[in-house]
Design an enzyme around this catalytic site. Structure first.
Site, PDB file in Angstrom:
ATOM      1  CG  ASP A 224      -1.932  -1.086   1.264  1.00 11.47           C
ATOM      2  OD1 ASP A 224      -2.069  -1.774   0.251  1.00 11.47           O
ATOM      3  OD2 ASP A 224      -2.612  -1.247   2.292  1.00 11.47           O
ATOM      4  CG  ASP A 379     -11.348  -1.491  -0.579  1.00 14.73           C
ATOM      5  OD1 ASP A 379     -10.430  -2.312  -0.463  1.00 14.73           O
ATOM      6  OD2 ASP A 379     -11.272  -0.480  -1.316  1.00 14.73           O
TER       7      ASP A 379
HETATM    8  O1  1PR Z   1     -10.390   3.176  -5.175  1.00 13.61           O
HETATM    9  O2  1PR Z   1      -9.538   2.562  -7.422  1.00 13.61           O
HETATM   10  O3  1PR Z   1      -8.551   4.487  -6.179  1.00 13.61           O
HETATM   11  O4  1PR Z   1      -8.154   2.163  -5.462  1.00 13.61           O
HETATM   12  C1  1PR Z   1      -7.618   2.363  -4.204  1.00 13.61           C
HETATM   13  C2  1PR Z   1      -7.035   1.057  -3.743  1.00 13.61           C
HETATM   14  O5  1PR Z   1      -6.385   1.309  -2.497  1.00 13.61           O
HETATM   15  C3  1PR Z   1      -8.072  -0.011  -3.511  1.00 13.61           C
HETATM   16  O6  1PR Z   1      -7.608  -1.233  -4.055  1.00 13.61           O
HETATM   17  C4  1PR Z   1      -8.165  -0.156  -1.989  1.00 13.61           C
HETATM   18  O7  1PR Z   1      -8.295  -1.502  -1.605  1.00 13.61           O
HETATM   19  C5  1PR Z   1      -6.820   0.375  -1.540  1.00 13.61           C
HETATM   20  N1  1PR Z   1      -6.893   1.104  -0.258  1.00 13.61           N
HETATM   21  C6  1PR Z   1      -7.457   2.306  -0.073  1.00 13.61           C
HETATM   22  N2  1PR Z   1      -7.278   2.690   1.208  1.00 13.61           N
HETATM   23  C7  1PR Z   1      -6.610   1.708   1.821  1.00 13.61           C
HETATM   24  C8  1PR Z   1      -6.175   1.709   3.227  1.00 13.61           C
HETATM   25  O8  1PR Z   1      -5.594   0.727   3.706  1.00 13.61           O
HETATM   26  N3  1PR Z   1      -6.428   2.783   3.941  1.00 13.61           N
HETATM   27  N4  1PR Z   1      -5.735  -0.441   1.146  1.00 13.61           N
HETATM   28  C9  1PR Z   1      -6.378   0.707   0.908  1.00 13.61           C
HETATM   29  C10 1PR Z   1      -6.224  -1.593   0.954  1.00 13.61           C
HETATM   30  C11 1PR Z   1      -5.882  -3.655   1.807  1.00 13.61           C
HETATM   31  C12 1PR Z   1      -4.791  -4.456   1.327  1.00 13.61           C
HETATM   32  C13 1PR Z   1      -3.905  -4.891   2.438  1.00 13.61           C
HETATM   33  C14 1PR Z   1      -4.491  -6.205   2.882  1.00 13.61           C
HETATM   34  C15 1PR Z   1      -3.523  -7.090   3.579  1.00 13.61           C
HETATM   35  N5  1PR Z   1      -5.495  -2.321   1.815  1.00 13.61           N
HETATM   36  O9  1PR Z   1      -4.077  -3.794   0.384  1.00 13.61           O
HETATM   37  O10 1PR Z   1      -2.671  -4.961   1.901  1.00 13.61           O
HETATM   38  O11 1PR Z   1      -5.595  -5.941   3.730  1.00 13.61           O
HETATM   39  O12 1PR Z   1      -3.124  -6.529   4.753  1.00 13.61           O
HETATM   40  P1  1PR Z   1      -2.641  -7.424   5.981  1.00 13.61           P
HETATM   41  O13 1PR Z   1      -1.992  -8.645   5.404  1.00 13.61           O
HETATM   42  O14 1PR Z   1      -1.651  -6.585   6.700  1.00 13.61           O
HETATM   43  O15 1PR Z   1      -3.854  -7.736   6.792  1.00 13.61           O
HETATM   44  P2  1PR Z   1      -9.214   3.176  -6.089  1.00 13.61           P
END
Ligand code: 1PR
Length: 523
Positions: A224, A379
């Site tokens: 991320d 999400d």
């Molecule tokens: O909406 O098309 O601009 O895409 C934004 C992207 O960013 C989406 O894929 C969304 O999932 C991701 N995203 C947005 N905000 C966050 C955040 O964390 N605040 N991250 C985010 C998504 C989830 C996974 C994470 C897993 C594994 N994070 O990427 O890596 O949950 O984590 P873990 O193994 O530590 O539990 P757009």
């Protein structure tokens, strides 16, 4: 000097990078005469058959290509570069292929997920110099929904099993073509490319395990990425999507360095999510493109990039389509793009009319780059209900009752990184996106993100049984057993983790070692 045929779609950057990493220089074809004068020609194809043949005809490349192939000079076709050699493809009715090898390109007619995405093995049918140095047990990276059917068995170099046995590479004289991607197949793939660039003296016939080849479950490292408060692009990690600690954005390292480390540790794929993409504009956010460029120079496994893939109007009023944004990512080294927030809005529109517009980001990118290049990132967050009839959404009975003892829940889609909940459930979103042409679902889970409690198996089962495209399970991995659990208790094709890898709590190699005698993986 290698001549490379780039017809403008897909990730030729990775092929160029892989060849350059082996010390060769690459000249990209600028006109038919470059094809005619080439000494060694590489034709990497990514995307859709019809679009490829249309561009080859428009650019007047068909005659030079046939002349080159007829001269039996060294040729390496990759993926669509293999399929193009055949008479026609079921993917594009009425459009002729090059017809250099008699046969057709057919869609997989199987019960398994299509596209066939991931690492699979080879059954060697004849010796070739192309195989020198291989043990026979290596897995190579595939990503395709169609495969070739050759009329002449003499040309078949290898087959692979996926539902049934299909042709995974061919050779006719000095013409070699593979369905798999050597440039994305780690060390084994680089060895194949090396054998093409400098053919060894002896043909090799690698041994292989008895029985059928099988698709490995993939372990994906996710980064991320966002700017921290000092303006540096860093890898961060949230707890249930909250990436701040003591008011600051957590900084877990540099994206390019971490990606390189995960490649060396055996990650089967690397995903970058630009998590503030919903408010930034990636084509202005050059660091993200630069990260991809640098990573793809020495990371030879598939790269997925997400964040901000949507139509956009810049401050001067210039309009960009999601397809242009995706094209910027592909040109910089991405193999797949992942669409998050926009996919939810697209699905909501679709559900209003029940009809595709043909113009959504999912449809347009899939049309040009192929379904396999479009991942939809979901999400979701659990919402408990007392009874299924309370909501119009896909409700499941849960073994993890809610705070008020509720035995049912549904998974609410969110946009903008979990900031805004929508009136749409994850199962319906996945189904609509599959219908519109998405090739894979990246299934996050806000409740489990960063908790180390394990994947939300109920969520993964609900989605994986509702679609026929591959599902990547994400969020919550905390120990090696969680990977075994998700692969045995759900239909997930791959598992993604972030925190445990960034914090070096569990190296990727340990996950693979633990799974070795339990689940098929790429070692
Ligand atoms: O909406 O098309 O601009 O895409 C934004 C992207 O960013 C989406 O894929 C969304 O999932 C991701 N995203 C947005 N905000 C966050 C955040 O964390 N605040 N991250 C985010 C998504 C989830 C996974 C994470 C897993 C594994 N994070 O990427 O890596 O949950 O984590 P873990 O193994 O530590 O539990 P757009």
């Amino acid at each position: 000097m290698i001549t490379l045929l780039d017809y403008g779609a897909g990730n030729v950057r990775s092929v160029i990078n892989a060849i350059e990493s082996l010390g060769e220089t690459v000249k990209v074809v600028a006109g038919g005469e470059d094809i005619l004068s080439a000494e060694k020609l590489v034709f990497p194809g990514v995307g859709a058959f019809g679009n490829m043949m249309r561009i080859l005809r428009e650019k007047k490349y068909v005659e030079p290509l046939l002349a080159y192939l007829g001269s039996d000079r060294p040729f390496l076709g990759i993926c669509l570069g293999l399929q193009a050699l055949f008479d026609y493809s079921e993917e594009a009715s009425g459009i002729k292929g090059l017809g250099f090898i008699p046969g057709a390109v057919k869609r997989f007619a199987i019960e398994l997920s299509v596209p066939h995405i991931g690492w699979n093995g080879l059954n060697y049918k004849q010796p070739s110099r192309f195989f020198a140095g291989l043990q026979g047990s290596e897995k190579l990276y595939f990503v395709h929904s169609y495969h070739v059917v050759a009329e002449d068995p003499e040309v078949i170099l290898t087959t692979t099993d996926y539902g049934y046995e299909f042709v995974s590479s061919i050779q006719k004289g000095n013409i070699i073509a593979t369905q798999f991607h050597p440039e994305k197949s780690g060390r084994a793939g680089l060895r194949l490319l090396q054998n093409f660039l400098e053919p060894p003296a002896q043909a090799a016939s690698p041994g292989q395990a008895a029985g059928k080849t099988s698709l490995a479950k993939r372990i994906i490292a996710c980064l991320d990425v966002r700017s921290n408060d000092q303006g540096d692009l860093v890898v961060t990690k949230g707890d249930q999507y909250d990436v701040r600690e003591g008011g600051n954005v957590r900084n877990l390292g540099q994206p390019v360095e971490l990606a390189r480390r995960y490649y060396q540790e055996g990650a089967d794929e690397i995903t970058f999510l630009n998590i503030t993409g919903f408010r930034d504009f990636p084509l202005e956010d050059m660091p993200m493109l630069e990260i991809l460029r640098q990573t793809s120079r020495n990371v030879f496994v598939p790269l997925t990039i997400g964040g901000g893939i949507r139509d956009y109007t810049d401050k001067d009023g210039r309009e960009y389509s999601a397809l242009e944004v995706a094209a910027g990512y592909f040109r910089s080294g991405a193999d797949k793009v992942s669409i998050g927030s926009d996919a939810v809005l697209i699905a909501e529109d679709y559900l209003k009319t029940g009809r595709p517009t043909g113009r959504s980001a999912i449809e347009e990118i899939a049309r040009v780059y192929g379904n396999q290049a479009v991942v939809v990132s979901i999400d979701p967050r659990r919402v408990y209900v007392k009874a299924p009839a309370e909501v119009k959404h896909a409700v499941i009975e849960t073994n993890l009752p809610g705070p008020g003892g509720e035995r049912y829940c549904w998974y609410q889609c969110t946009i903008k990184g979990g900031r805004e909940g929508r009136d749409l459930d994850a199962v319906t979103l996945a189904q609509v996106c599959e219908r519109l042409g998405a090739g894979e679902i990246l299934l996050n889970c806000i409740d489990r993100d960063g908790t180390n409690l394990g994947f939300d198996l109920e969520l993964i089962n609900a989605v994986a049984t509702a679609v026929s495209i591959p599902v990547i399970a994400s969020s919550g991995a905390g120990k090696v057993e969680h990977f075994h659990e998700v692969f045995t208790a759900t239909g997930a094709e791959s598992a993604l983790a972030a925190g445990i890898f960034h914090r070096r709590e569990i190296p990727i190699g340990d996950v693979k070692k633990y799974l070795a005698d339990k689940v098929e993986t790429r070692l």
